[in-house]
Design an enzyme around this catalytic site. Structure first.
Site, PDB file in Angstrom:
ATOM      1  CG  HIS A 389      96.849  35.269  66.748  1.00  0.00           C
ATOM      2  ND1 HIS A 389      97.290  34.870  65.505  1.00  0.00           N
ATOM      3  CD2 HIS A 389      97.255  36.570  66.870  1.00  0.00           C
ATOM      4  CE1 HIS A 389      97.914  35.873  64.907  1.00  0.00           C
ATOM      5  NE2 HIS A 389      97.909  36.921  65.715  1.00  0.00           N
ATOM      6  N   GLY A 458      87.652  43.277  68.031  1.00  0.00           N
ATOM      7  CA  GLY A 458      86.673  43.575  69.067  1.00  0.00           C
ATOM      8  C   GLY A 458      85.918  42.390  69.610  1.00  0.00           C
TER       9      GLY A 458
END
Length: 501
Positions: A389, A458
């Protein structure tokens, strides 16, 4: 987290289950309403800071802060939706008239579709990766294949190469599309390489290369997945090319599945029209002043939007793959009925989960060679996901939290299934009370699971503020009712998994 198979969990009175449903559904609606109120009260400030867009509905603004949703929505409008429809048409025509040509026709179409967006240079870079991975796989040394493919994936993070690749495109969005393609194709190259190392096929090198080419450029899965292993792809596509599609009732299936995907898209868009959760999470001041119910609504809205988003992103490719006689991974399960880290990994992105199990966890020993081997295998699987990622600091925290969560859950499961603890439980608790205890433990696990997902979605600052406001400052006022509602969510999840049909 359960001490016995889910199918053996004791049933609870229907009135109790109804109460859990009412409390779960009601808490979602009320917390979303409070977040909606906060969004509208601070709309002017959010407009100045985050440039809210004019909404699709008159009188509503639209929160454009979720990069992934905006990115894929814009590309769908530009070309991807139309090339996916083109794939469906080619597949249907070849399936009816020339079944044996379906695989090569779809491979060539996938190459054409990729070239029309990524350009010759972008596709050439992918073909170089494919050629290198294929060549090293011929040595049949899994370690060498891993080294080769990890080096290829690492090229995504070399600044000099990034600048060269950016120069190929007029916009940053086109470059990002190349990054997505290279990252997802990297998983396919690893899958092919390891399958070839473990079980060399009798097919000649040219045939293997053609299958790898087809696997790589299969258009529905090309940019974003879901992930299917090379072994499954070849087996299923080989079967599909042996039979004609003539006369099969696909129209009804396409209409129903398309309707569901459109509904999911509408829900996602509605959420970012009435709740500006992505803009709010980006500002620490707003996170600090959110009322408790709105704070809970923000957490639920973020994870629910992520769930609905991937129903859309995986839904259309999976529908087309099913039409091609592939068996795609199941679509994500609703996050509100996820009550464990293990369940989240197993049921949200089933394709990635199977990939990690097959190519990392099991080859490294998994649970077959003792506790230490299991811990290391699990840790390396999460470490790979983190690196794949991007390896950013918040992803490292997220991976560590998930690793710890899975280990704690497995440890508790082993403890509660031991003969000593089982004997105590059976003597002192009814089966219904045992299930309630499982749900209570799962509520704590769910709280940590949501916290880890907030870090992933977030960033570290979101997780830190939630931890401070809910656990540190709100241990006596916010945390108890939160755990009570999470207990209700866990009971719904246990009921759902006990009766999946």
């Amino acid at each position: 987290m359960t001490s016995k198979p889910k199918a053996q969990l004791a049933p609870l009175p229907w009135t109790e289950i109804l109460g859990y449903w009412v409390l779960s559904f009601g808490s979602h609606l009320y917390s979303f309403y409070q977040l909606h109120r906060f969004s509208k009260e601070h709309e002017a400030g959010l407009q100045r800071e985050f440039q809210l867009e004019n909404g699709l509905l008159e009188g509503f603004k639209r929160d454009p802060s979720d990069f992934e949703w905006n990115f894929w929505t814009e590309w769908a409008k530009k070309s991807l939706l139309w090339t996916l429809i083109g794939h469906g048409v080619i597949s249907r025509l070849t399936g009816v008239f020339y079944p044996k040509l379906r695989v090569p026709a779809l491979a060539l179409y996938g190459l054409f579709a990729a070239s029309s967006v990524l350009g010759i240079k972008g596709v050439s870079a992918l073909l170089i990766h494919l050629g290198l991975s294929f060549s090293v796989a011929q040595l049949r040394r899994p370690v060498l294949s891993w080294v080769c493919n990890m080096l290829l994936l690492s090229t995504l993070h070399i600044p000099q190469l990034q600048e060269i690749q950016r120069s190929w495109y007029e916009s940053e969005e086109e470059y990002y599309l190349l990054l997505f393609a290279v990252a997802v194709c990297g998983l396919r190259f690893i899958s092919f390489s390891l399958e070839h190392c473990w079980c060399p096929l009798d097919r000649g090198g040219v045939v293997q290369l053609c299958w790898l080419f087809s696997y790589t450029f299969y258009h529905p899965f090309f940019y974003n997945g879901p992930i299917v292993t090379y072994k499954d792809y070849v087996e299923q596509m080989s079967r599909s090319s042996e039979a004609s599609d003539r006369g099969e009732p696909t129209f009804r299936y396409l209409v129903l599945r398309s309707g569901r995907i459109i509904l999911w898209w509408c829900i996602a868009e509605y959420m970012i029209h009435v709740m500006y959760m992505h803009s709010i999470q980006s500002n620490e001041t707003y996170l600090e002043i959110l009322p408790p119910w709105a704070l809970g609504g923000l957490a639920l809205a973020l994870v629910q939007f992520f769930f609905v988003k991937y129903l859309v992103l995986f839904g259309l490719p999976s529908m087309l793959a099913t039409e091609d006689k592939l068996v795609p991974p199941k679509l994500p399960r609703c996050v509100s009925i996820m009550y464990s880290f293990t369940g989240m990994w197993r049921h949200f992105d089933e394709g990635l989960y199977r990939w990690l199990i097959r190519y990392i966890y099991v080859p490294l020993g998994g649970s077959r060679h003792g506790l230490v081997c299991k811990i290391l295998s699990t840790g390396l699987a999460f470490g790979f996901v983190c690196l794949w990622h991007g390896g950013h600091d918040y992803l490292q925290y997220w991976a560590l939290m998930n690793w710890a969560g899975v280990l704690v859950e497995n440890g508790l499961k082993s403890l509660f299934t031991s003969s000593f603890i089982c004997g105590i439980v059976e003597q002192n608790f009814s089966e219904a009370m045992e299930r309630r205890c499982i749900a209570l433990l799962s509520a704590f696990s769910t709280a940590m699971l949501i916290l880890s997902n907030l870090v992933f979605l977030g960033g570290i600052h979101v997780g830190r503020i939630f931890w401070k406001r809910v656990i540190i400052q709100g241990w006596s006022t916010v945390a108890p009712p939160m755990l009570a509602f999470l207990y209700c969510f866990a009971q719904i999840g246990l009921e759902w998994t006990s009766h999946p049909s």
